[in-house]
Design a protein around this motif. Structure first.
Motif, PDB file in Angstrom:
ATOM      1  N   HIS A 218      -9.680  -7.918   0.673  1.00  0.00           N
ATOM      2  CA  HIS A 218      -9.299  -7.197  -0.549  1.00  0.00           C
ATOM      3  C   HIS A 218     -10.467  -6.438  -1.195  1.00  0.00           C
ATOM      4  O   HIS A 218     -10.450  -5.224  -1.284  1.00  0.00           O
ATOM      5  CB  HIS A 218      -8.674  -8.169  -1.557  1.00  0.00           C
ATOM      6  CG  HIS A 218      -7.209  -8.385  -1.320  1.00  0.00           C
ATOM      7  ND1 HIS A 218      -6.721  -8.945  -0.162  1.00  0.00           N
ATOM      8  CD2 HIS A 218      -6.131  -8.103  -2.079  1.00  0.00           C
ATOM      9  CE1 HIS A 218      -5.403  -8.993  -0.231  1.00  0.00           C
ATOM     10  NE2 HIS A 218      -5.011  -8.492  -1.391  1.00  0.00           N
TER      11      HIS A 218
ATOM     12  N   VAL B  98      -7.338  -5.521   6.552  1.00  0.00           N
ATOM     13  CA  VAL B  98      -6.149  -6.048   5.856  1.00  0.00           C
ATOM     14  C   VAL B  98      -5.437  -7.135   6.676  1.00  0.00           C
ATOM     15  O   VAL B  98      -5.032  -6.911   7.826  1.00  0.00           O
ATOM     16  CB  VAL B  98      -5.168  -4.914   5.499  1.00  0.00           C
ATOM     17  CG1 VAL B  98      -3.977  -5.485   4.729  1.00  0.00           C
ATOM     18  CG2 VAL B  98      -5.863  -3.849   4.669  1.00  0.00           C
TER      19      VAL B  98
ATOM     20  N   HIS C  22      -2.538  -8.607   6.838  1.00  0.00           N
ATOM     21  CA  HIS C  22      -1.189  -8.532   7.422  1.00  0.00           C
ATOM     22  C   HIS C  22      -1.146  -7.704   8.704  1.00  0.00           C
ATOM     23  O   HIS C  22      -0.215  -7.843   9.496  1.00  0.00           O
ATOM     24  CB  HIS C  22      -0.202  -7.976   6.393  1.00  0.00           C
ATOM     25  CG  HIS C  22      -0.270  -8.712   5.101  1.00  0.00           C
ATOM     26  ND1 HIS C  22      -0.078 -10.075   5.026  1.00  0.00           N
ATOM     27  CD2 HIS C  22      -0.571  -8.307   3.845  1.00  0.00           C
ATOM     28  CE1 HIS C  22      -0.231 -10.461   3.772  1.00  0.00           C
ATOM     29  NE2 HIS C  22      -0.538  -9.419   3.039  1.00  0.00           N
TER      30      HIS C  22
ATOM     31  N   ASP D  79      -0.362 -14.507  -0.065  1.00  0.00           N
ATOM     32  CA  ASP D  79      -0.266 -13.092  -0.408  1.00  0.00           C
ATOM     33  C   ASP D  79       1.198 -12.694  -0.264  1.00  0.00           C
ATOM     34  O   ASP D  79       1.836 -13.045   0.731  1.00  0.00           O
ATOM     35  CB  ASP D  79      -1.137 -12.255   0.539  1.00  0.00           C
ATOM     36  CG  ASP D  79      -1.231 -10.823   0.080  1.00  0.00           C
ATOM     37  OD1 ASP D  79      -2.270 -10.449  -0.496  1.00  0.00           O
ATOM     38  OD2 ASP D  79      -0.248 -10.067   0.272  1.00  0.00           O
TER      39      ASP D  79
ATOM     40  N   HIS E  59       2.708 -10.038   0.515  1.00  0.00           N
ATOM     41  CA  HIS E  59       3.115  -9.212   1.655  1.00  0.00           C
ATOM     42  C   HIS E  59       2.991  -9.921   2.998  1.00  0.00           C
ATOM     43  O   HIS E  59       3.077  -9.296   4.059  1.00  0.00           O
ATOM     44  CB  HIS E  59       2.366  -7.876   1.639  1.00  0.00           C
ATOM     45  CG  HIS E  59       2.771  -7.041   0.465  1.00  0.00           C
ATOM     46  ND1 HIS E  59       2.020  -6.975  -0.690  1.00  0.00           N
ATOM     47  CD2 HIS E  59       3.884  -6.296   0.239  1.00  0.00           C
ATOM     48  CE1 HIS E  59       2.649  -6.219  -1.572  1.00  0.00           C
ATOM     49  NE2 HIS E  59       3.774  -5.803  -1.041  1.00  0.00           N
TER      50      HIS E  59
ATOM     51  N   SER F  46      -3.417   1.024   3.331  1.00  0.00           N
ATOM     52  CA  SER F  46      -2.785  -0.265   3.006  1.00  0.00           C
ATOM     53  C   SER F  46      -2.037  -0.870   4.182  1.00  0.00           C
ATOM     54  O   SER F  46      -1.864  -0.241   5.225  1.00  0.00           O
ATOM     55  CB  SER F  46      -1.826  -0.159   1.804  1.00  0.00           C
ATOM     56  OG  SER F  46      -0.547   0.252   2.220  1.00  0.00           O
ATOM     57  N   CYS F  47      -1.556  -2.114   3.972  1.00  0.00           N
ATOM     58  CA  CYS F  47      -0.779  -2.785   5.018  1.00  0.00           C
ATOM     59  C   CYS F  47       0.548  -2.090   5.246  1.00  0.00           C
ATOM     60  O   CYS F  47       1.143  -2.219   6.313  1.00  0.00           O
ATOM     61  CB  CYS F  47      -0.567  -4.259   4.676  1.00  0.00           C
ATOM     62  SG  CYS F  47       0.149  -4.579   3.058  1.00  0.00           S
TER      63      CYS F  47
ATOM     64  N   CYS G  89      -8.318  -3.374   1.878  1.00  0.00           N
ATOM     65  CA  CYS G  89      -7.205  -3.056   0.966  1.00  0.00           C
ATOM     66  C   CYS G  89      -7.554  -1.868   0.079  1.00  0.00           C
ATOM     67  O   CYS G  89      -6.668  -1.160  -0.407  1.00  0.00           O
ATOM     68  CB  CYS G  89      -6.885  -4.259   0.092  1.00  0.00           C
ATOM     69  SG  CYS G  89      -6.269  -5.674   1.010  1.00  0.00           S
TER      70      CYS G  89
ATOM     71  N   CYS H 123      -5.397   0.067  -2.967  1.00  0.00           N
ATOM     72  CA  CYS H 123      -3.992  -0.364  -3.042  1.00  0.00           C
ATOM     73  C   CYS H 123      -3.785  -1.311  -4.222  1.00  0.00           C
ATOM     74  O   CYS H 123      -2.756  -1.278  -4.878  1.00  0.00           O
ATOM     75  CB  CYS H 123      -3.598  -1.038  -1.731  1.00  0.00           C
ATOM     76  SG  CYS H 123      -1.982  -1.806  -1.776  1.00  0.00           S
ATOM     77  N   LEU H 124      -4.779  -2.166  -4.455  1.00  0.00           N
ATOM     78  CA  LEU H 124      -4.697  -3.151  -5.547  1.00  0.00           C
ATOM     79  C   LEU H 124      -5.711  -2.803  -6.647  1.00  0.00           C
ATOM     80  O   LEU H 124      -6.144  -3.674  -7.388  1.00  0.00           O
ATOM     81  CB  LEU H 124      -4.981  -4.548  -4.969  1.00  0.00           C
ATOM     82  CG  LEU H 124      -4.790  -5.765  -5.859  1.00  0.00           C
ATOM     83  CD1 LEU H 124      -3.351  -5.902  -6.320  1.00  0.00           C
ATOM     84  CD2 LEU H 124      -5.222  -7.034  -5.139  1.00  0.00           C
TER      85      LEU H 124
ATOM     86  N   ASN I 296       2.579   0.190  -1.437  1.00  0.00           N
ATOM     87  CA  ASN I 296       3.882  -0.468  -1.633  1.00  0.00           C
ATOM     88  C   ASN I 296       4.257  -0.756  -3.083  1.00  0.00           C
ATOM     89  O   ASN I 296       5.380  -1.157  -3.355  1.00  0.00           O
ATOM     90  CB  ASN I 296       3.897  -1.766  -0.833  1.00  0.00           C
ATOM     91  CG  ASN I 296       2.642  -2.575  -1.059  1.00  0.00           C
ATOM     92  OD1 ASN I 296       2.225  -2.777  -2.193  1.00  0.00           O
ATOM     93  ND2 ASN I 296       2.017  -3.027   0.022  1.00  0.00           N
TER      94      ASN I 296
ATOM     95  N   ARG J 143      -1.520  -0.791 -11.101  1.00  0.00           N
ATOM     96  CA  ARG J 143      -1.638  -1.358  -9.754  1.00  0.00           C
ATOM     97  C   ARG J 143      -2.804  -0.740  -8.948  1.00  0.00           C
ATOM     98  O   ARG J 143      -3.527  -1.437  -8.256  1.00  0.00           O
ATOM     99  CB  ARG J 143      -0.320  -1.156  -9.001  1.00  0.00           C
ATOM    100  CG  ARG J 143      -0.381  -1.408  -7.504  1.00  0.00           C
ATOM    101  CD  ARG J 143      -0.483  -2.870  -7.179  1.00  0.00           C
ATOM    102  NE  ARG J 143      -0.630  -3.068  -5.729  1.00  0.00           N
ATOM    103  CZ  ARG J 143      -0.620  -4.243  -5.126  1.00  0.00           C
ATOM    104  NH1 ARG J 143      -0.468  -5.334  -5.829  1.00  0.00           N
ATOM    105  NH2 ARG J 143      -0.783  -4.343  -3.841  1.00  0.00           N
TER     106      ARG J 143
HETATM  107  S1  SF4 Z   1      -0.438  -4.801  -0.449  1.00  0.00           S
HETATM  108 FE1  SF4 Z   1      -2.405  -3.743  -0.645  1.00  0.00          FE
HETATM  109  S2  SF4 Z   1      -3.735  -5.259  -1.612  1.00  0.00           S
HETATM  110 FE2  SF4 Z   1      -1.982  -6.383  -0.765  1.00  0.00          FE
HETATM  111  S3  SF4 Z   1      -2.580  -6.989   1.327  1.00  0.00           S
HETATM  112 FE3  SF4 Z   1      -1.547  -5.012   1.498  1.00  0.00          FE
HETATM  113  S4  SF4 Z   1      -3.221  -3.503   1.431  1.00  0.00           S
HETATM  114 FE4  SF4 Z   1      -4.026  -5.421   0.617  1.00  0.00          FE
END
Ligand code: SF4
Length: 438
Positions: A70, A109, A111, A130, A132, A310-311, A374, A377-378, A399, A405
């Motif tokens: 992250h 990332v 995921h 997490d 996701h 991002s994921c 990440c 994204c966050l 997402n 965010r």
């Molecule tokens: S949603 Fe964004 S912050 Fe969360 S794991 Fe996926 S890339 Fe990282």
């Protein structure tokens, strides 16, 4: 003869050591993989040590996966300290699957790293700290996000307690038009049922339109199940899934797994059928993933920034699509490209379109490319690559677009597919990709 079960019910029945489970039934399940990262890992470790003792060992070190991802490329002292905690714990526990920052092991990332490194096997239960974590359901397993307390308990026992969710079934038929991606499909679903439309339900994706997608696009569908409140997203495994799993499973010792499919006569609490040939590009307006509109309805809306990462939207499939739009052209607004993992980042150099690497297509177009993580994204610390530090408008392949965010609380974030984001980057306004596909 057990009653017919859905894919999710069959996976949970196996994990609970039962012939049958039914919706709303509480079961203890054996966990096959527990994943944590730099944001929640220190908290999980703290609870684990508090409850099981400072010298306790994790229940099975082959089943614990730790992936810092992250807040990585930052000077923030607290963020860096979190990674130190993970590193010390992995060393103390002699964990084989710790993907440390700063060397060849670093992934990015979680995921996307989980399947790349062979941790997603059909039929298993995979938990992660997490939301996701549901992304991994694309591999025909049960995957869901849990909090630090539950994760600390699982770390010590290998078990968790789950209420079996009822299953909603989303069927996509037809051949995907070239201007649509999985992101459009899942934004359409979330827009139709709302951000609470699947609360504590399994979302199973089915139909020839789904099985024609590559594995990365299937991951995009399952990734955003949580944006509708889903407990998990899932897709039955087919040859595409198994080819990927078998190739990557070598890295973790090619462990055996079980392929489950829904039984004939399985009960679904809801079913919706989509004809993908009739869909058009979808966008989620600020400030909610279910604030759906068609891209054509917002055409011309002014933007300040585009973000591809991002994921959800930072896989090689996403960058291939975006580069296809951007090749030979120049962006009009700040455009940030962030590969989800280091493997994806290498792919930017090896994947070519008309003899030019994806990386060079992005750079020639005027985009900036960041390191795998990440990133914005966050939001993250203020020195995070691509973070929205001022109240600007951004179109993004991520997402979530809740206030704050991606950084500033007054920034406006539009969620869309990589095709739509790349097309919009070319004019600085929301653009329909149908106008830019070559
Ligand atoms: S949603 Fe964004 S912050 Fe969360 S794991 Fe996926 S890339 Fe990282």
């Amino acid at each position: 003869m057990p009653l017919p079960m859905t894919l999710t019910e069959k996976i949970l029945a196996r994990a609970a050591g039962r012939d049958h489970v039914a919706p709303a039934q509480n079961v203890w399940v054996n966990v096959d993989v527990l994943m944590t990262h730099d944001v929640c890992g220190p908290g999980t470790i703290g609870i684990f040590k508090k409850r099981f003792g400072k010298d306790a060992k994790v229940w099975d070190k082959e089943k614990v996966v730790i992936i810092p991802d992250h807040y990585i490329f930052t000077k923030d002292v607290m963020a860096n300290r979190n990674v130190d905690v993970l590193r010390e714990f992995a060393k103390e526990q002699d964990l084989p699957y710790y993907y440390d920052v700063g060397g060849d092991r670093y992934k990015g990332v979680c995921h996307i790293a989980l399947p790349e490194e062979g941790h997603t096997r059909p039929g298993e239960v995979l938990l992660g700290t997490d939301s996701h974590t549901c992304t991994a359901g694309a591999f025909g397993l049960f995957a869901t996000g849990i909090g630090n307390t539950d994760a600390g308990f699982t770390m010590g026992t290998g078990k968790t307690w789950l209420k079996t969710p009822p299953t909603m079934r989303f069927v996509f038929h037809g051949e995907m038009p070239p201007y649509l991606m999985a992101k459009d499909l899942i934004l359409a679903v979330i827009g139709d049922i709302g951000v609470d439309g699947a609360t504590y339900r399994a979302m199973e994706f089915d139909g020839d339109g789904v099985f024609a997608l590559n594995i990365e696009e299937r991951m995009t569908l399952c990734n955003m199940a949580i944006e509708a409140g889903g407990k998990n997203g899932c897709i039955a495994p087919d040859k595409v899934t198994l080819d990927y799993v078998n190739a990557r499973g070598v890295k973790t010792g090619s462990k055996p797994y079980t392929v489950f499919n829904a039984d004939v006569g399985a009960q679904y609490i809801y079913e919706k059928v989509y004809d993908v040939t009739k869909l058009e590009p979808v966008i989620a307006k600020p400030h909610s993933p279910d604030n759906k509109a068609f891209v054509s309805e917002l055409k011309g809306t002014k933007l300040d920034r585009a973000y591809i990462g991002s994921c959800t939207g930072g896989k090689l499939t996403d960058f291939r699509a975006a580069a296809g739009v951007l090749q030979g052209k120049s962006v009009k607004i700040d455009t940030f490209v962030v590969p989800a993992t280091t493997e994806v980042a290498r792919g930017l150099d090896t994947e070519l379109i008309n003899g030019i690497s994806l990386r060079n297509i992005f750079l020639n177009a005027g985009a900036k490319i960041g390191d795998a993580s990440c990133a914005a994204c966050l939001g993250g610390p203020s020195d995070t690559f691509g973070r929205l530090n001022t109240p600007i408008s951004c179109i993004s392949t991520t997402n979530r677009n809740f206030p704050g965010r991606m950084g500033h609380k007054e920034a406006r974030v539009y969620l869309a597919s990589p095709l739509t984001v790349a097309s919009s980057a070319l004019t600085g306004m929301i653009e329909d990709p149908r106008n830019f596909l070559q």
